[in-house]
Design an enzyme around this catalytic site. Structure first.
Site, short mmCIF file in Angstrom:
data_model
loop_
_atom_site.label_atom_id
_atom_site.label_comp_id
_atom_site.label_asym_id
_atom_site.label_seq_id
_atom_site.Cartn_x
_atom_site.Cartn_y
_atom_site.Cartn_z
N GLY A 198 26.09 29.03 -51.30
CA GLY A 198 25.90 30.48 -51.25
C GLY A 198 24.63 30.81 -50.49
O GLY A 198 24.60 31.70 -49.62
N THR A 199 23.58 30.07 -50.82
CA THR A 199 22.28 30.25 -50.16
C THR A 199 22.43 30.05 -48.66
O THR A 199 21.85 30.78 -47.85
CB THR A 199 21.29 29.22 -50.73
OG1 THR A 199 21.16 29.45 -52.13
CG2 THR A 199 19.94 29.30 -50.05
N THR B 269 21.73 20.51 -53.70
CA THR B 269 22.67 20.75 -54.80
C THR B 269 23.05 19.44 -55.48
O THR B 269 23.23 18.42 -54.82
CB THR B 269 23.97 21.48 -54.37
OG1 THR B 269 24.90 21.40 -55.46
CG2 THR B 269 24.65 20.88 -53.16
N ASP C 291 25.80 19.12 -56.65
CA ASP C 291 27.25 19.01 -56.45
C ASP C 291 27.63 18.19 -55.21
O ASP C 291 28.79 17.80 -55.07
CB ASP C 291 27.87 20.41 -56.32
CG ASP C 291 27.69 21.24 -57.59
OD1 ASP C 291 27.64 20.64 -58.67
OD2 ASP C 291 27.61 22.47 -57.49
N ARG D 211 36.64 6.07 -80.92
CA ARG D 211 37.02 7.45 -80.60
C ARG D 211 37.35 7.63 -79.12
O ARG D 211 36.97 6.82 -78.27
CB ARG D 211 35.85 8.38 -80.92
CG ARG D 211 35.72 8.66 -82.39
CD ARG D 211 34.44 9.42 -82.66
NE ARG D 211 34.44 9.90 -84.04
CZ ARG D 211 33.34 10.22 -84.71
NH1 ARG D 211 32.16 10.13 -84.13
NH2 ARG D 211 33.43 10.66 -85.95
N HIS E 136 32.18 22.75 -60.68
CA HIS E 136 33.28 23.69 -60.86
C HIS E 136 34.33 23.56 -59.77
O HIS E 136 35.52 23.60 -60.03
CB HIS E 136 32.74 25.13 -60.88
CG HIS E 136 32.33 25.58 -62.25
ND1 HIS E 136 33.24 25.64 -63.29
CD2 HIS E 136 31.15 25.95 -62.76
CE1 HIS E 136 32.62 26.05 -64.37
NE2 HIS E 136 31.34 26.24 -64.08
N GLU F 100 33.71 20.14 -64.86
CA GLU F 100 33.81 21.51 -65.41
C GLU F 100 35.04 22.23 -64.85
O GLU F 100 35.66 23.03 -65.52
CB GLU F 100 32.60 22.34 -64.98
CG GLU F 100 31.29 21.98 -65.61
CD GLU F 100 30.16 22.75 -64.93
OE1 GLU F 100 29.36 23.35 -65.65
OE2 GLU F 100 30.07 22.75 -63.68
N ARG G 170 36.16 13.63 -79.37
CA ARG G 170 34.90 14.39 -79.36
C ARG G 170 34.56 14.80 -77.93
O ARG G 170 34.94 14.11 -76.98
CB ARG G 170 33.74 13.54 -79.89
CG ARG G 170 33.85 13.15 -81.33
CD ARG G 170 33.60 14.35 -82.26
NE ARG G 170 33.52 13.93 -83.66
CZ ARG G 170 34.57 13.72 -84.45
NH1 ARG G 170 35.79 13.88 -83.97
NH2 ARG G 170 34.40 13.35 -85.71
N ARG H 6 20.49 18.86 -64.19
CA ARG H 6 19.67 19.42 -63.12
C ARG H 6 18.18 19.26 -63.40
O ARG H 6 17.34 19.73 -62.62
CB ARG H 6 19.98 20.91 -62.94
CG ARG H 6 21.34 21.17 -62.39
CD ARG H 6 21.49 22.45 -61.63
NE ARG H 6 20.77 23.58 -62.10
CZ ARG H 6 21.31 24.79 -62.33
NH1 ARG H 6 22.61 24.96 -62.15
NH2 ARG H 6 20.58 25.81 -62.70
#
Ligand code: F6P
Length: 358
Positions: free
Chosen positions: A114-115, A135, A137, A172, A181, A232, A276, A285
Site C-alpha cells: 500500500g505504501t 514487510t 509478508d 493433540r 492474509h 490468516e 487447539r 513483527r
C-alpha cells in the site's frame, strides 16, 4: 548539501531501523556529512501534516538491532489518499507542499504494498522517490526478499517448535495461525522450518476432507499429534469459488475470530481429535531483526544512499539473485508477489509428505 526526507509507513517490522541506518550511514559516508535528514513521523501522516524531526547521524547510531521504527508508523490507505481529510484538506497537495517547503532532494519511503502505491503516486506527481521494500509478508513484486520476512519466519518457527513438544505430550492436533492474509510466504517457510505436517496458504485453497485425511493418516501411523501451519488468509475450495462480494458478505457474519477456529471445529467434528489453536499474532513483527535481515537492510540502505548521491530517483531498491538492484517504481507498484502453487518449494514440501489440503 542533500536534503533527504524519510518515513516508515504501514505495519511495522523488525528491520525498519536497520534499513534507515543503512541509508543514513551510506549518505554520511558518501557525502562527507553534507546531508540533512527530515524524519516524518508516523508515516504519510507526518508528511501530510508536516510533523517531522530534523535528524543527524547520531539518531541512527545503535539502532541496527532495534525493532520497530524510531519514526513511528501508521496505516494511511492508498485508496483514501485522493480523498480530502476530515477538514477538507487535499492530502496529496499537502504532501507535495511539505516536500517543497523543506526543499527536499528526495523522499525515502519504507513500506509494503500500500505504501508503495502511494510512493508511486507521489513519483507521478513529480517528487523524487526511493522506496525500500518492507514487510514480513515478502509479497512485494520485483525483489526476491523484503526486509522483516526472515525475522518473522524465525519467530513463527520458534512458535511451531514450542508447540511441537506440548502437542506431542498431549497427542493433540495444533493449529498455529501465521500472519499472511493475501499471500502465504510466511506460513510456508515457517511451516517447513518448523516441521509442520499440514500447511494451508491462500494461494492453495484447501479441502477440509483432505486436511482431515492427512491428520487421520498420521493417527493411523501412530504419530500421536499433528501440527498445521495456517495462514490468516487460508481459504477453502468452496470459499475460493465465491465472488469477492459474496466472500466479503460471508465474512461480515463470520462466527469465528479467524479461519483457524473454524478449521479447529471442523477437524474436531470430523476426526474426534483434541484440537487447539495458537496465534502468535503481532509477536511475528516484534523484537530484533535477525542476522539475515540486518545484512539485507544494510545492503538495501547502502544501495539507496548511492542512488540518492547519484540523483537517480523513482526506484524501489530490491535484491535479485543475491545482488541489490534498482527497480522502476512504476513497473512494480500495485503488483503482489504470491506463492506459485507449482513452485519447486511446494513440490519439495509435498515430496516429504507435507499436505497442503489440496
Ligand atoms: O502486512 C503485514 C501484516 O503483519 C500482515 O501479515 C498482517 O495480516 C497484517 O499486517 C496485520 O495488520 P495490523 O497490524 O494492522 O493488524
Amino acid at each position: 548539501m542533500k536534503r533527504v526526507g524519510m518515513l516508515t509507513s504501514g505495519g511495522d517490522c523488525q528491520a525498519l531501523n536497520a534499513t534507515m541506518r543503512g541509508v543514513v550511514k551510506g549518505l554520511y559516508n558518501l557525502l562527507g556529512g553534507n546531508v540533512e535528514i527530515y524524519g516524518f513521523e508516523e508515516g504519510y501522516k507526518g508528511l501530510i501534516y508536516n510533523e517531522y524531526r530534523l535528524l543527524t547521524g547520531k539518531d541512527f547510531s545503535g539502532i541496527l538491532t532495534k525493532g520497530g521504527t524510531i519514526l513511528g508508523s501508521s496505516r494511511q490507505p492508498f485508496k483514501e489518499m485522493r480523498n480530502p481529510d476530515e477538514n477538507g484538506m487535499d492530502k496529496v497537495a499537502a504532501m507535495k507542499n511539505n516536500y517543497r517547503r523543506h526543499e527536499l532532494d528526495c523522499l525515502v519511503i519504507l513500506g509494503g504494498n500500500g505504501t508503495q502505491k502511494t510512493a508511486n503516486l507521489l513519483r507521478e506527481e513529480g517528487l523524487n522517490i526511493i522506496h525500500l521494500p518492507k514487510t514480513i509478508d515478502n509479497d512485494i513484486w520485483g525483489t526476491d526478499m523484503t526486509f522483516g520476512f526472515q525475522s518473522a519466519v524465525d519467530i513463527a518457527t520458534d512458535c511451531i517448535d514450542c508447540i511441537h513438544t506440548t502437542a506431542a505430550s498431549h497427542g493433540r492436533v495444533f493449529i498455529v495461525e501465521v500472519m499472511g492474509h493475501k499471500v502465504g510466504w510466511l506460513p510456508l517457510h515457517a511451516g517447513i522450518a518448523g516441521g509442520a505436517d499440514i500447511v494451508l496458504i491462500p494461494e492453495i485453497p484447501y479441502d477440509i476432507d483432505k486436511v482431515c485425511e492427512a491428520i487421520q493418516k498420521r493417527t493411523r501411523a501412530k504419530k500421536g499429534f499433528t501440527i498445521l501451519a495456517v495462514a490468516e488468509g487460508a481459504i477453502s475450495k468452496e470459499d475460493a469459488k465465491l465472488s469477492k462480494k459474496e466472500y466479503k458478505a460471508k465474512m461480515a457474519n463470520y462466527a469465528y475470530p479467524s479461519v483457524s477456529y473454524e478449521l479447529a471445529e471442523l477437524i474436531k467434528q470430523k476426526t474426534g481429535a483434541d484440537v487447539r489453536v495458537t496465534v502468535p499474532g503481532h509477536t511475528q513483527r516484534g523484537g530484533s531483526p535477525n542476522a539475515y535481515d540486518r545484512v539485507l537492510s544494510t545492503r538495501l540502505g547502502a544501495k539507496a544512499a548511492k542512488l540518492i548521491v547519484d540523483g537517480k530517483y523513482g526506484y524501489m531498491v530490491g535484491i535479485v539473485n543475491g545482488e541489490t538492484c534498482k527497480v522502476p517504481l512504476g513497473e512494480v507498484a500495485g503488483k503482489l508477489k504470491g506463492v506459485d502453487p507449482d513452485a519447486g518449494i511446494i513440490k519439495e514440501a509435498k515430496m516429504i509428505g507435507i499436505s497442503f489440503g489440496d
